[in-house]
Design a protein around this motif. Structure first.
Motif, PDB file in Angstrom:
ATOM      1  N   PHE A   7      38.628  29.146  33.003  1.00 48.11           N
ATOM      2  CA  PHE A   7      38.521  28.667  34.430  1.00 48.11           C
ATOM      3  C   PHE A   7      38.281  29.820  35.300  1.00 48.11           C
ATOM      4  CE2 PHE A   7      43.136  28.376  32.931  1.00 48.11           C
ATOM      5  CZ  PHE A   7      43.530  29.603  33.380  1.00 48.11           C
ATOM      6  N   GLU A   8      38.000  29.540  36.561  1.00 50.06           N
ATOM      7  CA  GLU A   8      37.818  30.994  37.431  1.00 50.06           C
ATOM      8  C   GLU A   8      39.075  31.165  38.163  1.00 50.06           C
ATOM      9  OE1 GLU A   8      35.110  32.808  37.978  1.00 50.06           O
ATOM     10  OE2 GLU A   8      34.037  31.797  36.103  1.00 50.06           O
ATOM     11  N   ILE A   9      39.213  32.438  38.300  1.00 47.36           N
ATOM     12  CA  ILE A   9      40.495  32.829  39.151  1.00 47.36           C
ATOM     13  C   ILE A   9      40.357  33.659  40.305  1.00 47.36           C
ATOM     14  CG2 ILE A   9      42.808  34.055  38.928  1.00 47.36           C
ATOM     15  CD1 ILE A   9      42.417  33.848  36.122  1.00 47.36           C
ATOM     16  N   SER A  10      40.643  33.100  41.703  1.00 49.63           N
ATOM     17  CA  SER A  10      40.182  33.767  42.892  1.00 49.63           C
ATOM     18  C   SER A  10      41.083  33.167  43.811  1.00 49.63           C
ATOM     19  CB  SER A  10      38.603  33.857  43.053  1.00 49.63           C
ATOM     20  OG  SER A  10      38.403  34.096  44.343  1.00 49.63           O
ATOM     21  N   PRO A  11      41.415  34.103  45.078  1.00 53.04           N
ATOM     22  CA  PRO A  11      42.059  33.577  46.191  1.00 53.04           C
ATOM     23  C   PRO A  11      41.258  32.773  46.913  1.00 53.04           C
ATOM     24  CG  PRO A  11      42.295  36.012  46.000  1.00 53.04           C
ATOM     25  CD  PRO A  11      41.430  35.478  44.923  1.00 53.04           C
ATOM     26  N   MET A  12      39.927  32.495  46.499  1.00 56.06           N
ATOM     27  CA  MET A  12      39.112  31.282  47.374  1.00 56.06           C
ATOM     28  C   MET A  12      39.421  29.893  46.763  1.00 56.06           C
ATOM     29  SD  MET A  12      35.456  31.614  45.406  1.00 56.06           S
ATOM     30  CE  MET A  12      34.720  30.267  45.937  1.00 56.06           C
ATOM     31  N   PHE A  13      40.119  30.104  45.808  1.00 53.98           N
ATOM     32  CA  PHE A  13      40.370  28.674  45.518  1.00 53.98           C
ATOM     33  C   PHE A  13      41.993  28.075  46.156  1.00 53.98           C
ATOM     34  CE2 PHE A  13      37.750  29.894  41.547  1.00 53.98           C
ATOM     35  CZ  PHE A  13      36.852  29.004  42.068  1.00 53.98           C
ATOM     36  N   ASN A  97      47.693  28.489  42.386  1.00 55.09           N
ATOM     37  CA  ASN A  97      46.317  27.940  43.334  1.00 55.09           C
ATOM     38  C   ASN A  97      45.285  29.106  43.254  1.00 55.09           C
ATOM     39  OD1 ASN A  97      47.433  25.607  44.594  1.00 55.09           O
ATOM     40  ND2 ASN A  97      49.032  26.839  45.551  1.00 55.09           N
ATOM     41  N   TYR A  98      45.354  30.111  42.621  1.00 53.17           N
ATOM     42  CA  TYR A  98      44.008  30.969  42.193  1.00 53.17           C
ATOM     43  C   TYR A  98      43.286  30.433  41.281  1.00 53.17           C
ATOM     44  CZ  TYR A  98      46.035  35.189  45.047  1.00 53.17           C
ATOM     45  OH  TYR A  98      46.525  35.912  46.097  1.00 53.17           O
ATOM     46  N   LEU A 137      48.629  38.030  36.439  1.00 52.49           N
ATOM     47  CA  LEU A 137      48.509  38.190  38.080  1.00 52.49           C
ATOM     48  C   LEU A 137      50.057  38.699  38.449  1.00 52.49           C
ATOM     49  CD1 LEU A 137      46.816  35.040  39.090  1.00 52.49           C
ATOM     50  CD2 LEU A 137      45.921  37.284  39.244  1.00 52.49           C
ATOM     51  N   PHE A 138      50.961  38.292  37.846  1.00 55.22           N
ATOM     52  CA  PHE A 138      52.448  38.930  38.141  1.00 55.22           C
ATOM     53  C   PHE A 138      52.127  40.354  38.099  1.00 55.22           C
ATOM     54  CE2 PHE A 138      54.981  34.807  37.276  1.00 55.22           C
ATOM     55  CZ  PHE A 138      55.010  34.496  38.887  1.00 55.22           C
ATOM     56  N   TYR A 189      62.401  38.810  58.636  1.00 57.13           N
ATOM     57  CA  TYR A 189      61.523  38.803  57.769  1.00 57.13           C
ATOM     58  C   TYR A 189      60.461  37.381  57.986  1.00 57.13           C
ATOM     59  CZ  TYR A 189      63.687  42.805  55.871  1.00 57.13           C
ATOM     60  OH  TYR A 189      64.453  43.865  55.991  1.00 57.13           O
ATOM     61  N   GLY A 190      59.145  37.774  57.523  1.00 62.83           N
ATOM     62  CA  GLY A 190      58.270  36.555  57.706  1.00 62.83           C
ATOM     63  C   GLY A 190      57.487  36.462  56.447  1.00 62.83           C
ATOM     64  N   CYS A 191      56.806  35.287  56.356  1.00 62.63           N
ATOM     65  CA  CYS A 191      56.283  35.018  54.922  1.00 62.63           C
ATOM     66  C   CYS A 191      55.071  34.096  55.382  1.00 62.63           C
ATOM     67  CB  CYS A 191      57.115  34.068  53.969  1.00 62.63           C
ATOM     68  SG  CYS A 191      56.456  33.643  52.666  1.00 62.63           S
ATOM     69  N   THR A 192      53.720  34.473  54.791  1.00 60.73           N
ATOM     70  CA  THR A 192      52.695  33.898  55.015  1.00 60.73           C
ATOM     71  C   THR A 192      52.048  33.361  53.953  1.00 60.73           C
ATOM     72  OG1 THR A 192      51.284  36.232  54.709  1.00 60.73           O
ATOM     73  CG2 THR A 192      51.975  35.739  56.579  1.00 60.73           C
ATOM     74  N   LEU A 193      52.948  32.977  52.771  1.00 58.51           N
ATOM     75  CA  LEU A 193      52.372  32.437  51.484  1.00 58.51           C
ATOM     76  C   LEU A 193      51.676  30.954  51.699  1.00 58.51           C
ATOM     77  CD1 LEU A 193      55.063  32.978  48.688  1.00 58.51           C
ATOM     78  CD2 LEU A 193      52.695  33.849  48.831  1.00 58.51           C
ATOM     79  N   CYS A 194      52.194  30.484  52.773  1.00 54.77           N
ATOM     80  CA  CYS A 194      51.363  28.787  52.728  1.00 54.77           C
ATOM     81  C   CYS A 194      50.340  29.089  53.927  1.00 54.77           C
ATOM     82  CB  CYS A 194      52.539  27.965  53.277  1.00 54.77           C
ATOM     83  SG  CYS A 194      53.963  27.764  52.227  1.00 54.77           S
TER      84      CYS A 194
END
Length: 470
Positions: A7-13, A97-98, A137-138, A189-194
């Motif tokens: 499979f492909e791995i990318s933040p675009m997915f 989700n990548y 990725l970790f 603290y802030g989080c932008t994961l979503c």
């Protein structure tokens, strides 16, 4: 990476949605069981890159089937500590989700995963490539992780055997902030994961307000920002206190304006109605205003029925999510129920009128003793009429609000009556909520127009057309 993984791995997915008709298998989720867990482990107890599967593999699962699913990652490194477990756990959401053809939603024991038919057709027949990609990725994205090992479980009996222990781990993390409060610190603290699913959402984490997903508390945010300053968790200078009761701070407002591209510039952390916190979609519970009783109900993902307003969790979650400030709906993490500042700007527990029984039982120890028996569940009220009867019978504090409002009713209706032809623009028509949503329905007037009585309402209208009656 195509040579190494099927499979492909990318933040675009990120943000890829796999609908039921494109799904090969569904893992865990609202109709099954599972969890995701990260544990800090001594270096000599981890075999780096090792993958273990307990239960059937992907190739043994029929198309369209549903299975239990748990993921355990053991991490080690000189800088690894228990405070980082929650942060790495949430990055599993990010990294899965990548992967093209994989959809990961929610967190902890609410985790929900789908594998697409296309991914299987392209050669994804085992969970091992998924685990190996996430471990890679970790280590690449979180350099403090020197070793990582993964265990995936698809055997229901094994998952059920460990579930109580896993929930105890989550609880011990949440309990750490019990004696620390917003006024005790100068940094949130802030989080932008979503943001891949809710682009304008900024999750603000304080000692008195856990993340919406329920997975990251103030200590977790601090640890993440320290070891990964460029990561999705970051410090927010609290700034000046504008309203301590509502939870409004200049630093939070400045950040909200910046990260939402000006879409909103105020956030009240402890208010349900006035400039409420945005809601992403990963929230554990959604609150909903019930205008017929002037109270607030709460429903979680595990409740399969409908609330007294006639709507299930899924419908209200769709209305609430997307990173918007939606007056009358609010997504929260379950641990926020235990906060002494729980929606304190709007009455706190005195404003709560309904919750599913299993959710109420879960937080019962943190509901004030004088209100606990006055909060209805599905066993007490299934619709608005039975809810109102229950609240009256139990003398819920909300009943006093009804009486006070009745005393304040104007004697002369001419003071509040306007007669006109009203044409709502398409935007407002599309946003009209259904029964039980936060609005006051217009009633007819004997003069041929409409009579509108608004109480504690906030109305935003782009255009009003008044036409002369021919």
């Amino acid at each position: 990476m195509a040579d190494e993984y099927p499979f492909e791995i990318s933040p675009m997915f990120e943000g890829e949605r796999i609908r039921k008709d494109g799904m090969h298998v569904e893992l865990s989720g609202p109709k099954s069981k599972g969890y995701e867990l990260v544990r800090a482990t001594p270096m000599d107890e981890i075999e780096d890159g090792k993958f273990t599967l307990i239960g059937p593999d992907l190739s043994e699962m029929e198309e369209g089937s549903r299975h239990p699913f748990a993921m355990i990652y053991k991490i080690a490194g000189e800088l690894v500590e228990e405070d980082l477990e929650s942060i790495v756990e949430r990055r599993n959401h990010d990294f899965q989700n990548y992967i093209q053809g994989l959809m990961h939603l929610n967190q902890r024991y609410d985790v929900w995963i789908r594998v697409s038919k296309d991914a299987v057709a392209k050669g994804l027949t085992s969970f091992e490539p998924i685990a190996q990609a996430v471990m890679m990725l970790f280590k690449n994205e979180l350099p403090f992780i020197e070793k990582v090992e993964a265990v995936y479980i698809t055997d229901l009996a094994e998952i059920e055997k460990e579930m109580d222990n896993v929930k105890a781990i989550y609880k011990s993390r949440d309990d750490r902030t019990r004696d620390l409060h917003d006024e005790d610190v100068d940094t949130f603290y802030g989080c932008t994961l979503c943001q891949s699913f809710a682009p304008s959402n900024v999750c603000v984490i304080t000692p008195d307000r856990i993340s919406l997903c329920g997975a990251i508390n103030w200590f977790d945010g601090r640890a993440a920002a320290k070891v990964d300053p460029e990561g999705p968790q970051f410090a927010i200078p609290k700034g000046d206190t504008i309203d301590a009761v509502a939870g409004e701070y200049s630093g939070v407002n400045d950040l909200a304006k910046s990260l939402s591209s000006g879409e909103y510039d105020r956030i009240n952390l402890h208010s349900f109605f006035d400039y409420p916190h945005t809601s992403c979609g990963c929230f554990e519970v959604v609150g909903f205003y019930i205008p017929e009783v002037d109270g607030i109900g709460w429903v979680d993902r595990d409740y399969a029925g409908v609330a007294p307003n006639g709507l299930p969790f899924s419908t209200m979650a769709g209305q609430t999510g997307g990173g918007k400030q939606v007056v009358g709906f609010l997504g929260i993490g379950i641990n926020y129920f235990r906060s002494p500042k729980f929606i304190q700007s709007d009455g706190g527990w005195d404003r709560v009128v309904w919750m599913p029984k299993h959710l109420k039982d879960r937080v019962l120890a943190d509901i004030p003793a004088d209100i606990a028996e006055k909060v209805a569940t599905e066993e007490d009220a299934a619709d608005l009429d039975s809810l109102k009867n229950f609240l009256t019978e139990k003398d819920h504090p909300i009943v006093q609000r009804w009486e006070e409002e009745a005393e304040d009713e104007p004697e002369d209706e001419e003071e509040v009556q306007e007669t006109a032809k009203f044409a709502a623009p398409p935007m407002m028509q599309n946003a009209m909520p259904m029964q039980g949503m936060p609005m006051m329905m217009p009633s007819s007037s004997g003069t041929g127009g409409i009579k509108i009585i608004l109480k504690n309402a906030k109305v935003s209208i782009e255009k009003v057309i008044i036409q002369k009656k021919e």
